[in-house]
Design a protein around this motif. Structure first.
Motif, short mmCIF file in Angstrom:
data_model
loop_
_atom_site.label_atom_id
_atom_site.label_comp_id
_atom_site.label_asym_id
_atom_site.label_seq_id
_atom_site.Cartn_x
_atom_site.Cartn_y
_atom_site.Cartn_z
N THR A 28 0.84 -1.20 0.00
CA THR A 28 0.00 0.00 0.00
C THR A 28 0.88 1.25 0.00
N ALA A 29 1.44 1.58 1.16
CA ALA A 29 2.25 2.80 1.26
C ALA A 29 3.49 2.72 0.36
N GLY A 30 4.16 1.58 0.38
CA GLY A 30 5.38 1.44 -0.42
C GLY A 30 5.09 1.58 -1.90
N ALA A 31 4.06 0.87 -2.35
CA ALA A 31 3.72 0.90 -3.77
C ALA A 31 3.30 2.31 -4.19
N ALA A 32 2.59 3.02 -3.30
CA ALA A 32 2.14 4.38 -3.63
C ALA A 32 3.34 5.32 -3.81
N LEU A 33 4.36 5.08 -3.04
CA LEU A 33 5.56 5.91 -3.15
C LEU A 33 6.33 5.60 -4.44
N ALA A 34 6.42 4.31 -4.75
CA ALA A 34 7.21 3.89 -5.92
C ALA A 34 6.58 4.36 -7.23
N ASP A 35 5.25 4.45 -7.27
CA ASP A 35 4.65 4.84 -8.56
C ASP A 35 4.17 6.30 -8.56
N HIS A 36 4.52 7.06 -7.53
CA HIS A 36 4.02 8.44 -7.44
C HIS A 36 4.60 9.32 -8.55
N PRO A 37 3.74 10.01 -9.28
CA PRO A 37 4.24 10.79 -10.41
C PRO A 37 5.07 12.01 -10.00
N ASP A 38 4.97 12.45 -8.76
CA ASP A 38 5.70 13.65 -8.34
C ASP A 38 6.96 13.32 -7.53
N VAL A 39 7.32 12.05 -7.50
CA VAL A 39 8.57 11.65 -6.84
C VAL A 39 9.64 11.52 -7.93
N ASP A 40 10.80 12.16 -7.69
CA ASP A 40 11.85 12.19 -8.72
C ASP A 40 12.76 10.97 -8.70
N LYS A 41 12.82 10.35 -7.54
CA LYS A 41 13.71 9.20 -7.42
C LYS A 41 13.21 8.28 -6.32
N VAL A 42 13.37 6.97 -6.54
CA VAL A 42 13.05 6.04 -5.46
C VAL A 42 14.30 5.22 -5.15
N ALA A 43 14.59 5.10 -3.86
CA ALA A 43 15.72 4.30 -3.40
C ALA A 43 15.15 3.18 -2.56
N PHE A 44 15.52 1.96 -2.87
CA PHE A 44 14.90 0.81 -2.22
C PHE A 44 15.96 -0.14 -1.70
N THR A 45 15.76 -0.68 -0.51
CA THR A 45 16.53 -1.81 -0.04
C THR A 45 15.56 -2.89 0.41
N GLY A 46 15.75 -4.10 -0.09
CA GLY A 46 14.87 -5.20 0.29
C GLY A 46 15.06 -6.37 -0.66
N SER A 47 13.99 -7.11 -0.87
CA SER A 47 14.10 -8.34 -1.67
C SER A 47 14.24 -8.02 -3.16
N THR A 48 14.90 -8.91 -3.87
CA THR A 48 15.04 -8.75 -5.32
C THR A 48 13.67 -8.77 -5.98
N GLU A 49 12.77 -9.59 -5.45
CA GLU A 49 11.42 -9.68 -5.99
C GLU A 49 10.72 -8.31 -5.96
N VAL A 50 10.75 -7.66 -4.81
CA VAL A 50 10.10 -6.34 -4.71
C VAL A 50 10.91 -5.30 -5.49
N GLY A 51 12.22 -5.46 -5.54
CA GLY A 51 13.04 -4.54 -6.35
C GLY A 51 12.55 -4.47 -7.79
N LYS A 52 12.17 -5.63 -8.33
CA LYS A 52 11.66 -5.64 -9.70
C LYS A 52 10.31 -4.94 -9.79
N LEU A 53 9.48 -5.08 -8.74
CA LEU A 53 8.20 -4.36 -8.73
C LEU A 53 8.43 -2.85 -8.71
N ILE A 54 9.47 -2.44 -7.97
CA ILE A 54 9.78 -1.00 -7.87
C ILE A 54 10.16 -0.47 -9.25
N VAL A 55 10.97 -1.25 -9.97
CA VAL A 55 11.39 -0.81 -11.30
C VAL A 55 10.16 -0.61 -12.20
#
Ligand code: NAI
Ligand code: MG
Length: 496
Positions: free
Chosen positions: A228-255
């Motif tokens: 919920t919160a994480g996904a909203a941050l990763a796809d937010h149109p007004d965020v210029d950059k996302v930095a993530f640490t965690g599982s490779t699986e979620v890393g791919k979702l972030i991309v």
């Protein structure tokens, strides 16, 4: 609340977790827009430790709005680099003054031993802030001679803007520091989402951030779940950059989520790091070093030395030595001063690790130490050494993220580089040998972001850390990390 707290708990911590914790948006502590809260657990007992405001898309929107305003129009942008650096330094000082309290929070929320949090997690976070404070005044562009005559050309390094930062639960405070330090040094603004398992130390750090004098909206902290919160941050149109640490699986979702506005992405993901011991190594240091390579932080390290390769003639001696260490580790509640290893962070993580143990046994691996869940209450797993493991087993290929090492012999030093590199990950590796030529040749050939020689788990704020292959994109810490939070502007002027 407060039910899982033992009598010796630090008084400030008891007070902090007694109230539902709010989120930090635009310099103020607020409830979730939905009014919802979620529990965080004490992994040593399985009991609820505290209630925390549950951020969701609406809260992320508010936080991004505050960060945007602070970046575009706030005093932060007008502040000199020196003033920025002084605030970061002050944050390090404040954190250091509260070492004991943060170590308690970390131990209660994550399970790690209090004594280790006190000498590792908190001081490393303090040092990171101090190191990054120094960089604030040293971010420079270049003057560049171009081929055409009559021009002056130079570069500016500018902050990338509003940054979303999503962090895991294995080093909750330290991961917050790794992320916040460089973002603040470079002049970005931040929305930080701590892991749902361990939100408390980041929220307490938020109070110190306000005390250190960062203007409102520069750092916003929104606890909540990833989907919920994480996904909203990763796809937010007004965020210029996302930095993530965690599982490779979620890393791919972030991309994928970042593709909408092509925000910049940096990722620090999983690992399955090879730890190679040659017969000419000093086994008196290699054996305890290899035990700590896997058992430090209960194996919940992205760079854990989880694949142990030992040259055949010393294999039995090394395996027995590491197993002996494993059997002697005192497992218990993190608050107990004798504890050397606490519980895993959550029931989910314990079940995941136990699932890997079963998978290993069903494929023919044997445990020469540990091999089971331990104790009654709480999420404890025994420090485990698996032998009779083969390269194609799940326990050798996949990240377990628990106190489980797989040991395998090798005969020919030539074969070990391809075997060590045979992984989809490439975060770290280690080599133990007295032959310095061999050590540095190995360092060159191993496909990993960090190679340790005759040591393991040495971290420093000045030393870049990050992954090859599916272990991630970009490097945290050191000079390198500044590239993740700045972008280059080329300026070209006709002067003749
Ligand atoms: P995870 O990758 O799901 O969680 C890490 C962070 O990502 C948390 O803050 C979480 O809330 C957030 N998140 C989860 N799903 C998200 C989404 N769809 N969008 C945005 N953010 C999201 O890791 P989890 O489930 O806690 O652990 C699973 C495995 O991941 C572990 O067993 C371990 O192998 C690996 N891991 C690796 C870490 C590392 O340091 N590289 C740290 C934590 C876990
Ligand atoms: Mg997850």
């Amino acid at each position: 609340m407060g039910i899982a707290v033992s009598p010796q708990i630090h008084p400030h911590v008891a007070e902090f977790i007694d109230q539902p914790r709010k989120m930090l948006i635009n310099g103020r502590w607020v409830n979730a827009a939905s009014g919802k809260t979620f529990p965080t657990y004490n992994p040593a007992t399985g009991e609820v430790l505290a209630q925390v405001a549950e951020g969701d898309r609406e809260d992320i929107n508010q936080a991004v709005k505050a960060a945007r305003k602070a970046f575009d129009n706030g005093p932060w942008r007008r502040m000199t680099a020196s003033e920025r650096g002084r605030r970061i330094w002050k944050l390090g000082d404040l954190l250091e003054q509260h070492t004991e309290e943060f170590a308690y929070l970390e131990s209660l929320d994550n399970g790690k031993p209090l004594n280790i949090a006190k000498v590792a997690d908190v001081p490393l976070a303090v040092d990171l802030f101090r190191y990054m404070a120094g960089w604030a005044t040293k971010i420079e562009g270049n003057t560049i001679p171009i081929s055409a005559p009559g021009f002056l050309a130079y570069t500016l390094r500018e902050p990338v803007g509003v940054v979303g930062q999503i962090i895991p639960w294995n080093f909750p405070l330290l991961m917050a520091a790794w992320k916040l330090g460089p973002a603040l040094a470079t002049g970005c603004t931040v929305v930080l989402k701590p892991a749902e398992q361990t939100p408390l130390s980041a929220l307490r750090l938020g109070e110190l951030i306000l005390e250190a004098g960062f203007p409102e909206g520069v750092v916003n902290i929104v606890p909540g779940y990833g989907e919920t919160a994480g996904a909203a941050l990763a796809d937010h149109p007004d965020v210029d950059k996302v930095a993530f640490t965690g599982s490779t699986e979620v890393g791919k979702l972030i991309v994928h989520a970042a593709a909408g506005n092509l925000k910049k992405v940096s990722l620090e993901l999983g690992g399955k790091s090879p730890n190679v011991i040659f017969k000419d190594a000093d086994l008196e240091t290699a054996i305890p070093g290899s035990a700590s390579a896997i058992f430090f932080n209960h194996g919940q390290c992205c760079c854990a030395g989880s694949r142990l390769y030992v040259e055949k003639s010393v294999y039995d001696q090394v395996v027995e030595g590491v197993a002996e260490h494993a059997r002697k580790i005192k497992v218990g509640s993190g608050l107990d001063p004798d504890t050397q290893m606490g519980p895993l962070v959550s029931e989910e993580q314990m079940n995941r690790v136990c699932g890997y143990l079963e998978s290993g046994f069903s494929e023919g691996a044997k445990a020469v130490a540990g091999g089971h869940k331990s104790g009654g209450r709480g999420y404890f797993v025994e420090p485990t050494v698996l032998v009779d493991t083969k390269e194609n087993m799940k326990v050798v290929r996949e990240e377990i993220f628990g106190p489980v090492v797989t040991a395998m012999p090798f005969t020919d030093p030539e074969e070990i580089v391809p075997r060590a590199n045979d992984s989809e990950y490439g975060l770290a590796a280690a080599v133990w040998t007295r032959d310095i030529g061999k050590a540095h040749r190995m360092a060159e050939q191993l496909r990993a972001g960090t190679v340790w020689i005759n040591c393991y788990n040495i971290f420093d704020a000045a030393l870049p850390f990050g992954g090859y292959k599916q272990s991630g994109w970009g490097r945290e810490m050191g000079h390198d990390v500044l590239n993740l939070y700045t972008q280059t502007k080329s300026v070209c002027a006709r002067i003749a």
